[in-house]
Design an enzyme around this catalytic site. Structure first.
Site, mmCIF file in Angstrom:
data_model
loop_
_atom_site.group_PDB
_atom_site.id
_atom_site.type_symbol
_atom_site.label_atom_id
_atom_site.label_comp_id
_atom_site.label_asym_id
_atom_site.label_seq_id
_atom_site.Cartn_x
_atom_site.Cartn_y
_atom_site.Cartn_z
ATOM 1 N N GLY A 14 0.836 -1.204 0.000
ATOM 2 C CA GLY A 14 0.000 0.000 0.000
ATOM 3 C C GLY A 14 0.867 1.249 0.000
ATOM 4 O O GLY A 14 1.799 1.357 0.790
ATOM 5 N N ARG A 75 1.255 -5.490 -6.030
ATOM 6 C CA ARG A 75 1.432 -6.741 -5.287
ATOM 7 C C ARG A 75 1.743 -7.798 -6.349
ATOM 8 O O ARG A 75 1.081 -7.836 -7.386
ATOM 9 C CB ARG A 75 0.160 -7.105 -4.531
ATOM 10 C CG ARG A 75 -0.273 -6.007 -3.564
ATOM 11 C CD ARG A 75 -1.421 -6.486 -2.682
ATOM 12 N NE ARG A 75 -2.179 -5.368 -2.133
ATOM 13 C CZ ARG A 75 -1.822 -4.633 -1.080
ATOM 14 N NH1 ARG A 75 -0.710 -4.901 -0.453
ATOM 15 N NH2 ARG A 75 -2.573 -3.641 -0.645
ATOM 16 N N ASP A 106 5.314 -4.542 6.225
ATOM 17 C CA ASP A 106 5.703 -5.885 6.628
ATOM 18 C C ASP A 106 5.902 -6.841 5.438
ATOM 19 O O ASP A 106 6.912 -7.543 5.356
ATOM 20 C CB ASP A 106 4.573 -6.411 7.528
ATOM 21 C CG ASP A 106 5.068 -7.462 8.466
ATOM 22 O OD1 ASP A 106 6.205 -7.328 8.941
ATOM 23 O OD2 ASP A 106 4.322 -8.426 8.698
ATOM 24 N N THR A 129 4.130 3.016 5.539
ATOM 25 C CA THR A 129 2.742 2.528 5.558
ATOM 26 C C THR A 129 1.922 3.471 6.428
ATOM 27 O O THR A 129 2.426 3.952 7.445
ATOM 28 C CB THR A 129 2.619 1.091 6.110
ATOM 29 O OG1 THR A 129 1.258 0.854 6.501
ATOM 30 C CG2 THR A 129 3.494 0.836 7.331
ATOM 31 N N ASP A 131 -0.408 2.600 8.233
ATOM 32 C CA ASP A 131 -0.937 1.878 9.397
ATOM 33 C C ASP A 131 -0.108 2.035 10.681
ATOM 34 O O ASP A 131 -0.600 1.742 11.770
ATOM 35 C CB ASP A 131 -1.065 0.387 9.075
ATOM 36 C CG ASP A 131 -2.180 0.112 8.072
ATOM 37 O OD1 ASP A 131 -3.053 0.980 7.908
ATOM 38 O OD2 ASP A 131 -2.160 -0.960 7.445
ATOM 39 N N ASP A 133 2.155 0.220 11.854
ATOM 40 C CA ASP A 133 2.136 -1.035 12.610
ATOM 41 C C ASP A 133 3.474 -1.766 12.619
ATOM 42 O O ASP A 133 3.518 -2.975 12.872
ATOM 43 C CB ASP A 133 1.034 -1.959 12.042
ATOM 44 C CG ASP A 133 1.217 -2.229 10.553
ATOM 45 O OD1 ASP A 133 2.038 -1.545 9.915
ATOM 46 O OD2 ASP A 133 0.546 -3.139 10.036
ATOM 47 N N ARG A 175 -6.450 -2.509 8.714
ATOM 48 C CA ARG A 175 -6.971 -3.878 8.630
ATOM 49 C C ARG A 175 -6.583 -4.668 9.877
ATOM 50 O O ARG A 175 -7.370 -5.420 10.417
ATOM 51 C CB ARG A 175 -6.405 -4.549 7.373
ATOM 52 C CG ARG A 175 -7.089 -5.824 7.014
ATOM 53 C CD ARG A 175 -6.829 -6.267 5.590
ATOM 54 N NE ARG A 175 -5.491 -5.918 5.105
ATOM 55 C CZ ARG A 175 -5.209 -5.729 3.814
ATOM 56 N NH1 ARG A 175 -6.146 -5.844 2.909
ATOM 57 N NH2 ARG A 175 -3.977 -5.439 3.435
ATOM 58 N N HIS A 256 -9.837 5.106 0.905
ATOM 59 C CA HIS A 256 -8.507 5.388 0.366
ATOM 60 C C HIS A 256 -8.120 6.855 0.337
ATOM 61 O O HIS A 256 -6.963 7.160 0.014
ATOM 62 C CB HIS A 256 -8.370 4.766 -1.029
ATOM 63 C CG HIS A 256 -8.247 3.277 -0.959
ATOM 64 N ND1 HIS A 256 -9.327 2.453 -0.720
ATOM 65 C CD2 HIS A 256 -7.173 2.460 -1.046
ATOM 66 C CE1 HIS A 256 -8.927 1.199 -0.697
ATOM 67 N NE2 HIS A 256 -7.630 1.172 -0.891
HETATM 68 O O1 F6P Z 1 -1.802 0.678 3.543
HETATM 69 C C1 F6P Z 1 -2.334 -0.179 4.526
HETATM 70 C C2 F6P Z 1 -3.791 -0.303 4.292
HETATM 71 O O2 F6P Z 1 -4.230 0.993 4.198
HETATM 72 C C3 F6P Z 1 -4.665 -1.039 5.276
HETATM 73 O O3 F6P Z 1 -5.049 -0.316 6.403
HETATM 74 C C4 F6P Z 1 -5.826 -1.412 4.388
HETATM 75 O O4 F6P Z 1 -6.549 -2.447 4.885
HETATM 76 C C5 F6P Z 1 -5.136 -1.785 3.134
HETATM 77 O O5 F6P Z 1 -4.016 -0.956 3.057
HETATM 78 C C6 F6P Z 1 -5.936 -1.726 1.896
HETATM 79 O O6 F6P Z 1 -5.093 -1.851 0.799
HETATM 80 P P1 F6P Z 1 -5.536 -2.118 -0.685
HETATM 81 O O7 F6P Z 1 -6.625 -1.178 -0.996
HETATM 82 O O8 F6P Z 1 -4.303 -1.859 -1.470
HETATM 83 O O9 F6P Z 1 -5.956 -3.540 -0.730
#
Ligand code: F6P
Length: 325
Positions: A14, A75, A106, A129, A131, A133, A175, A256
């Site tokens: 992300g 990805r 991660d 990121t 997040d 985390d 998430r 987003h």
């Molecule tokens: O970047 C992390 C994150 O924002 C998470 O909090 C979220 O669940 C995820 O990415 C969603 O990513 P994508 O839309 O790329 O699947």
């Protein structure tokens, strides 16, 4: 110690605001140390496809203020296969890329670590990121911006919630991590914040809501992390609406928009600091570590020690949340 001449830099997973500032910092630090820098587009997939672009001092001009990532992100399923990774390593070798700087979270670091194990390609991780985390750094690149973006939106929601005396459930990203929910909750004065890290008991939420209604509160904001076990704001509202029929409820999923936008000053400075630190770490002979900032000092943490180990939310912050309602 392997001599490094050319560094490959990429963003993966992300995207987060400040990734461009980190790419700029890696490139400039490389050039200033007489090294070459190459951008790898679309993360690990670009490594497999040989999607490389030379970077120089001026090719990273005018990007520090931009959200997203000029190197794009993706990805890659193919990278999960040994054949895919072999292709990636061969492309790196053929292009003279001796070391990597991986900007991401991660999953990005896991991939980088496998590349190191299988092909001994020196790699340094830069935490990017929204997040927040990752352990080994107080904050990740993009978190501060995401927090402020979410907060700006939530403040606006409060205005309309107040005007109509409504209950709003606002879903924020995360998430697996509740940092955004926790800190936006504190900063916007939410009546409740629900995080994946804490047990959310629907009955106790209902009790809390009854108390809130009795206390003559005119508007109510509940911040819900997308990964909360209630299943998110939409699910929760369906659960609550059946019982609180008199309460005019609305749901807003911020989604987003939290990932985009111009990075805050804090994210730009963090990204610049970590990008330069990553190049310095390579020059100092470090491999397979993540650069982070802890207590305002740059710190190196072995990449592997981070996998699967979630950064925990401080208990003090959870208490704070309770004290403020
Ligand atoms: O970047 C992390 C994150 O924002 C998470 O909090 C979220 O669940 C995820 O990415 C969603 O990513 P994508 O839309 O790329 O699947």
């Amino acid at each position: 110690m392997k001599t490094i001449n050319k560094i490959g830099v990429f963003t993966s997973g992300g995207d987060s605001p400040g990734m461009n500032a980190a790419v700029r910092a890696v490139t400039r630090a490389a050039v200033n140390n007489d090294l070459k820098a190459v951008g790898i587009r679309f993360g690990y997939q670009g490594m497999i496809d040989g999607d490389f672009v030379d970077l120089g001092r001026t090719s990273v001009s005018n990007i520090i203020q931009r959200g997203g990532t000029i190197l794009k992100s993706a990805r890659s399923e193919e990278f999960r296969t040994p054949e895919g990774r072999k292709k990636a390593a061969t492309n790196l070798a053929q292009n003279g890329i001796d070391a990597l700087v991986a900007i991401g979270g991660d999953g990005t670091f896991k991939g980088a670590s496998i590349l190191f194990d299988e092909f001994q390609i020196p790699v340094i991780g830069v935490p990017g990121t929204i997040d927040n985390d990752l352990s080994g750094t107080d904050e990740t690149i993009g978190y501060d911006t995401a927090l402020n973006t979410a907060l700006e939106a939530i403040d606006k929601i409060r205005d309309t919630a107040d005007a109509h005396e409504r209950l709003f459930l606002v879903e924020v990203m995360g998430r697996d991590a509740g940092f955004i929910a926790l800190e936006t909750g504190i900063a916007c004065g939410a009546e409740l914040s629900l995080l994946p890290e804490t047990l959310t008991d629907i009955e106790s939420i209902k009790d809390d809501l009854r108390d809130i209604l009795k206390s003559h509160k005119r508007s109510t904001l509940i911040i819900v992390a997308e990964g909360d076990e209630t299943g998110g704001a939409i699910n929760l509202s369906e659960d609550l609406q059946s019982e609180f029929t008199k309460y005019d409820m609305r749901v807003c999923v911020l989604g987003h928009i939290q990932r985009g936008g111009s990075p805050t000053a804090r994210d730009r400075v963090l990204a610049s600091r970590l990008g330069v630190a990553a190049v310095q770490a390579l020059l100092d002979g470090h491999v397979n570590v993540m650069v982070g900032v802890v207590n305002n000092n740059v710190k190196l943490t072995p990449l592997k020690s981070g996998f699967g180990k979630k950064k925990s939310i401080q208990l003090e912050m959870l208490d704070l949340l309770k004290q403020l309602t």
